[in-house]
Design an enzyme around this catalytic site. Structure first.
Site, PDB file in Angstrom:
ATOM      1  N   SER A  81      34.620  30.420  49.100  1.00 15.23           N
ATOM      2  CA  SER A  81      33.827  30.168  47.892  1.00 15.23           C
ATOM      3  C   SER A  81      32.761  31.247  47.724  1.00 15.23           C
ATOM      4  CB  SER A  81      33.160  28.793  47.954  1.00 15.23           C
ATOM      5  OG  SER A  81      32.257  28.720  49.032  1.00 15.23           O
ATOM      6  N   CYS A  82      32.276  31.349  46.489  1.00 14.57           N
ATOM      7  CA  CYS A  82      31.155  32.243  46.195  1.00 14.57           C
ATOM      8  C   CYS A  82      30.141  31.433  45.400  1.00 14.57           C
ATOM      9  CB  CYS A  82      31.626  33.495  45.453  1.00 14.57           C
ATOM     10  SG  CYS A  82      32.620  33.166  43.977  1.00 14.57           S
ATOM     11  N   LYS A  83      29.696  31.927  44.243  1.00 16.54           N
ATOM     12  CA  LYS A  83      28.755  31.176  43.410  1.00 16.54           C
ATOM     13  C   LYS A  83      29.497  30.208  42.491  1.00 16.54           C
ATOM     14  CE  LYS A  83      25.049  31.879  40.014  1.00 16.54           C
ATOM     15  NZ  LYS A  83      24.267  32.889  39.276  1.00 16.54           N
ATOM     16  N   THR A 132      35.616  34.833  44.667  1.00 13.96           N
ATOM     17  CA  THR A 132      36.556  34.013  45.440  1.00 13.96           C
ATOM     18  C   THR A 132      37.993  34.419  45.153  1.00 13.96           C
ATOM     19  OG1 THR A 132      35.066  32.116  45.576  1.00 13.96           O
ATOM     20  CG2 THR A 132      37.416  31.658  45.773  1.00 13.96           C
TER      21      THR A 132
END
Length: 298
Positions: free
Chosen positions: A215-217, A223
């Site tokens: 995951s990222c933001k 991602t």
């Protein structure tokens, strides 16, 4: 917790007839690796702090597999059931009788199945460039170093209680000890955007029968770059994809299929939310092909 439950159920169903995995599951527990792509700059620092604490809290979760009490003709959904309080959650996973029968006796008797979460984060965007040059990346360093210790501890426990034959066999049999040694060196060294940490952690997790989350933001742009890269690495290392076709396969996965569709569903636009200036700061293999990115509101 929702992601963990989903991953556990999928892993259990795909490995129901893998007696080595089931032995590992009730003897040493399931390795769960989270990969983060958050920067240590501005608002994402807070996200990284929250995520780190939340993943540590997953150590308080255990699974119990139970036989579903259903009529033969029943078609009800077998939803997992969560019980307990914040200090300790138990997740009951229901299996139909025919599937429940194939489990080892220890699991059928209700033994709690523990999970061992680890978290590795490497910021890759232009904000991470600012953090590395003018800010502070100590939070990322601490997270990666502490979680390496947890990963190494899990492997040592595995060695003490099980034999290596329990592990899946891969075409490229690099020794896990060597991989751990290399990961240890990479989490200690000061190197900008050292994505080798993510590659090694993912490889070790797969070798140890673990499950992974990335995951990222927003979990759709950075991602997508990481997920498609991992897919191509797996194709190359385990399915004999020729190196000459690596970049072509990578671009194809980013232009078509699940990841670009995910962007479409999120922002109603078949583009990743990057611009050219941002991508100049990205590591080479985390850049999408031309025509797949542009200005878009996340």
């Amino acid at each position: 917790l929702a992601g963990l439950v989903c991953g556990f159920v999928i892993k259990l169903h795909t490995c129901l007839h893998d007696q080595d995995f089931l032995l590992q599951l009730h003897t040493v527990g399931l390795l769960v690796q989270f990969e983060g792509l958050l920067s240590t700059y501005s608002e994402e620092i807070g996200m990284l702090e929250d995520m780190s604490v939340a993943i540590v809290d997953l150590q308080k979760v255990a699974f119990k597999v139970v036989e579903a009490q259903l009529e033969e003709s029943a078609s009800a959904n077998l939803y997992p059931v969560v019980t307990g309080i914040r200090d300790f959650y138990t997740v009951e996973v229901q299996l139909p009788s025919k599937l429940f029968e194939v489990l080892p006796q220890e699991i059928k008797d209700g033994k709690l199945l523990r999970v061992h979460p680890v978290f590795f984060n490497i910021g890759i965007n232009e904000q991470q460039t600012l953090a590395e040059r003018f800010g502070d990346i100590s939070l990322q360093e601490i997270i990666n170093q502490e979680n390496f210790k947890l990963l190494n501890k899990y492997y040592k426990t595995f060695q003490e209680k099980l034999i290596s034959n329990c592990l899946p066999r891969f075409q490229t049999q690099i020794d896990i000890k060597e991989l751990l040694q290399s990961l240890s060196q990479n989490v200690q060294v000061r190197k900008r955007k050292n994505v080798e940490v993510l590659k090694l952690a993912a490889l070790i997790c797969r070798r140890l029968n673990g499950i992974r989350f990335t995951s990222c933001k927003s979990a759709k742009d950075r991602t997508s770059m990481s997920v498609t890269l991992e897919q191509c690495v797996i194709l190359q290392e385990e399915h004999s994809l020729h190196p000459d076709y690596f970049t072509r396969a990578l671009d194809c996965m980013r232009r078509e299929g699940c990841r670009i569709e995910n962007a479409q569903k999120n922002i109603n636009c078949r583009k990743y939310a990057f611009n050219m200036i941002q991508l100049m700061a990205f590591p080479k293999y985390y850049r999408p092909p031309d025509g797949t990115y542009g200005k878009a509101d996340t």
